[in-house]
Design a protein around this motif. Structure first.
Motif, PDB file in Angstrom:
ATOM      1  N   ASP A 151       0.813  -1.205   0.000  1.00 51.88           N
ATOM      2  CA  ASP A 151       0.000   0.000   0.000  1.00 51.88           C
ATOM      3  C   ASP A 151       0.853   1.264   0.000  1.00 51.88           C
ATOM      4  O   ASP A 151       0.333   2.363  -0.160  1.00 51.88           O
ATOM      5  CB  ASP A 151      -0.914   0.030   1.233  1.00 51.88           C
ATOM      6  N   ARG A 152       2.142   1.122   0.201  1.00 49.85           N
ATOM      7  CA  ARG A 152       3.017   2.284   0.295  1.00 49.85           C
ATOM      8  C   ARG A 152       3.364   2.826  -1.093  1.00 49.85           C
ATOM      9  O   ARG A 152       3.514   2.085  -2.047  1.00 49.85           O
ATOM     10  CB  ARG A 152       4.306   1.928   1.051  1.00 49.85           C
ATOM     11  N   TYR A 153       3.519   4.140  -1.135  1.00 48.45           N
ATOM     12  CA  TYR A 153       3.861   4.808  -2.386  1.00 48.45           C
ATOM     13  C   TYR A 153       5.325   4.522  -2.723  1.00 48.45           C
ATOM     14  O   TYR A 153       6.205   4.641  -1.871  1.00 48.45           O
ATOM     15  CB  TYR A 153       3.639   6.311  -2.230  1.00 48.45           C
ATOM     16  N   VAL A 154       5.581   4.156  -3.975  1.00 48.21           N
ATOM     17  CA  VAL A 154       6.930   3.844  -4.422  1.00 48.21           C
ATOM     18  C   VAL A 154       7.462   4.983  -5.280  1.00 48.21           C
ATOM     19  O   VAL A 154       6.762   5.475  -6.185  1.00 48.21           O
ATOM     20  CB  VAL A 154       6.966   2.527  -5.237  1.00 48.21           C
ATOM     21  N   ILE A 155       8.690   5.401  -4.996  1.00 45.47           N
ATOM     22  CA  ILE A 155       9.317   6.468  -5.779  1.00 45.47           C
ATOM     23  C   ILE A 155      10.433   5.863  -6.629  1.00 45.47           C
ATOM     24  O   ILE A 155      11.459   5.419  -6.111  1.00 45.47           O
ATOM     25  CB  ILE A 155       9.866   7.580  -4.866  1.00 45.47           C
ATOM     26  N   ARG A 156      10.206   5.860  -7.933  1.00 43.66           N
ATOM     27  CA  ARG A 156      11.179   5.286  -8.878  1.00 43.66           C
ATOM     28  C   ARG A 156      11.904   6.361  -9.674  1.00 43.66           C
ATOM     29  O   ARG A 156      12.883   6.069 -10.370  1.00 43.66           O
ATOM     30  CB  ARG A 156      10.473   4.328  -9.842  1.00 43.66           C
ATOM     31  N   SER A 157      11.408   7.595  -9.602  1.00 42.78           N
ATOM     32  CA  SER A 157      11.972   8.672 -10.419  1.00 42.78           C
ATOM     33  C   SER A 157      11.706  10.012  -9.749  1.00 42.78           C
ATOM     34  O   SER A 157      10.859  10.109  -8.852  1.00 42.78           O
ATOM     35  CB  SER A 157      11.320   8.655 -11.804  1.00 42.78           C
ATOM     36  N   PRO A 158      12.394  11.074 -10.170  1.00 43.39           N
ATOM     37  CA  PRO A 158      12.088  12.407  -9.646  1.00 43.39           C
ATOM     38  C   PRO A 158      10.625  12.795  -9.867  1.00 43.39           C
ATOM     39  O   PRO A 158      10.019  13.457  -9.018  1.00 43.39           O
ATOM     40  CB  PRO A 158      13.034  13.313 -10.438  1.00 43.39           C
ATOM     41  N   GLU A 159      10.048  12.355 -11.006  1.00 45.51           N
ATOM     42  CA  GLU A 159       8.644  12.650 -11.282  1.00 45.51           C
ATOM     43  C   GLU A 159       7.730  12.051 -10.218  1.00 45.51           C
ATOM     44  O   GLU A 159       6.755  12.684  -9.799  1.00 45.51           O
ATOM     45  CB  GLU A 159       8.247  12.113 -12.664  1.00 45.51           C
ATOM     46  N   ASP A 160       8.044  10.830  -9.780  1.00 43.71           N
ATOM     47  CA  ASP A 160       7.247  10.186  -8.725  1.00 43.71           C
ATOM     48  C   ASP A 160       7.295  10.994  -7.439  1.00 43.71           C
ATOM     49  O   ASP A 160       6.282  11.169  -6.757  1.00 43.71           O
ATOM     50  CB  ASP A 160       7.764   8.769  -8.458  1.00 43.71           C
ATOM     51  N   GLY A 161       8.493  11.465  -7.079  1.00 46.21           N
ATOM     52  CA  GLY A 161       8.643  12.249  -5.854  1.00 46.21           C
ATOM     53  C   GLY A 161       7.884  13.559  -5.927  1.00 46.21           C
ATOM     54  O   GLY A 161       7.202  13.957  -4.974  1.00 46.21           O
ATOM     55  N   ALA A 162       7.981  14.242  -7.073  1.00 46.79           N
ATOM     56  CA  ALA A 162       7.283  15.517  -7.241  1.00 46.79           C
ATOM     57  C   ALA A 162       5.770  15.325  -7.205  1.00 46.79           C
ATOM     58  O   ALA A 162       5.033  16.111  -6.598  1.00 46.79           O
ATOM     59  CB  ALA A 162       7.711  16.171  -8.553  1.00 46.79           C
ATOM     60  N   LYS A 163       5.295  14.261  -7.839  1.00 43.02           N
ATOM     61  CA  LYS A 163       3.859  13.985  -7.880  1.00 43.02           C
ATOM     62  C   LYS A 163       3.310  13.735  -6.473  1.00 43.02           C
ATOM     63  O   LYS A 163       2.170  14.101  -6.155  1.00 43.02           O
ATOM     64  CB  LYS A 163       3.600  12.768  -8.759  1.00 43.02           C
ATOM     65  N   TYR A 164       4.130  13.122  -5.627  1.00 42.91           N
ATOM     66  CA  TYR A 164       3.691  12.768  -4.270  1.00 42.91           C
ATOM     67  C   TYR A 164       3.361  14.008  -3.441  1.00 42.91           C
ATOM     68  O   TYR A 164       2.496  13.968  -2.568  1.00 42.91           O
ATOM     69  CB  TYR A 164       4.794  11.957  -3.592  1.00 42.91           C
ATOM     70  N   VAL A 165       4.057  15.131  -3.709  1.00 40.58           N
ATOM     71  CA  VAL A 165       3.876  16.323  -2.870  1.00 40.58           C
ATOM     72  C   VAL A 165       3.321  17.531  -3.613  1.00 40.58           C
ATOM     73  O   VAL A 165       2.989  18.543  -2.985  1.00 40.58           O
ATOM     74  CB  VAL A 165       5.212  16.729  -2.202  1.00 40.58           C
TER      75      VAL A 165
END
Length: 229
Positions: free
Chosen positions: A104-118
């Motif tokens: 259920d945890r959010y996975v960050i595979r790229s800078p785009e994933d990290g930016a999208k999360y916040v």
């Protein structure tokens, strides 16, 4: 013959559940003390500790209490709907937490994933917020925490505050993020200096700084992609 009921206020401070919770943590309390905190008050005939003890005895402990219905709990003298609902709410929260999985945890595979999360949380902020994402070995987000609010400054964003939470969470790596209220995510000299300082400290203690993202208006900059990490 009259009996004097011992109420919570009659107990010494260090024997009261709430005070012990604050001083020693939840793990130091027994089941009936935790229930007493939920119930908050007893009755005119018994303290909340006595009431919670009687409740647990009636259901033979937590195992049966977790399956009890609203009607079954309110059938106990001294427990009305408000108290019963508080107990059942706590049981349901516990059940949902127990059912959580790493999937259920959010996975960050790229800078785009990290930016999208916040992005939606940070793009409209009127002040700079310096936020850390703490990740496990699978790059799943364990925890998100705002470390500092205000203009970014290398002397203010101290590595101790950033990595203290990483150690507490047993994080394998971190991603730092902060917003530019102007909407322009172009990194400043301070942004670059903070990034390099945090990266160096992370290498010393063995927790990688994977990236530092600067959040603007629906756009971002990765300092790793810019070559600063």
């Amino acid at each position: 013959m009259t009996t004097n009921t011992l109420m919570i206020r009659d107990f010494p401070q260090d024997e009261r559940p709430r005070e012990r919770f604050v001083q020693h943590g939840a793990q130091s309390l027994s089941n009936h003390e935790l229930i007493a905190i939920l119930l908050r008050t007893g009755t005119k005939d018994e303290s909340v500790l006595q009431l919670s003890n009687r409740l647990l005895s009636h259901f033979d402990g937590l195992r049966d209490l977790k399956s009890a219905s609203l009607e079954e709990i309110t059938s106990i003298k001294g427990i009305g709907y408000a108290k019963a609902i508080q107990i059942l709410t706590a049981v349901e929260i516990g059940r949902r937490v127990a059912n959580l999985s790493f999937n259920d945890r959010y996975v960050i595979r790229s800078p785009e994933d990290g930016a999208k999360y916040v992005m939606n949380d940070m793009r409209f902020l009127s002040q700079e917020h310096f936020v850390c994402l703490y990740l496990n070995t699978k790059n799943q987000v364990l925890h998100k925490q705002t470390i500092f609010i205000g203009s970014l400054n290398a002397s203010i964003v101290h590595p101790r505050e950033v990595y203290k939470e990483a150690l507490r969470r047993s994080a394998a790596s971190i991603i730092c993020l902060h917003n530019h209220p102007s909407g322009d995510p172009t990194p400043s000299r301070e942004d670059i200096d903070v990034t390099k300082r945090l990266s160096e400290c992370g290498k010393i203690i063995g927790i990688d700084l994977l990236d530092h993202l600067i959040i603007g208006e629906n756009k971002f900059v990765s300092l790793k992609e810019k070559g600063y990490l």
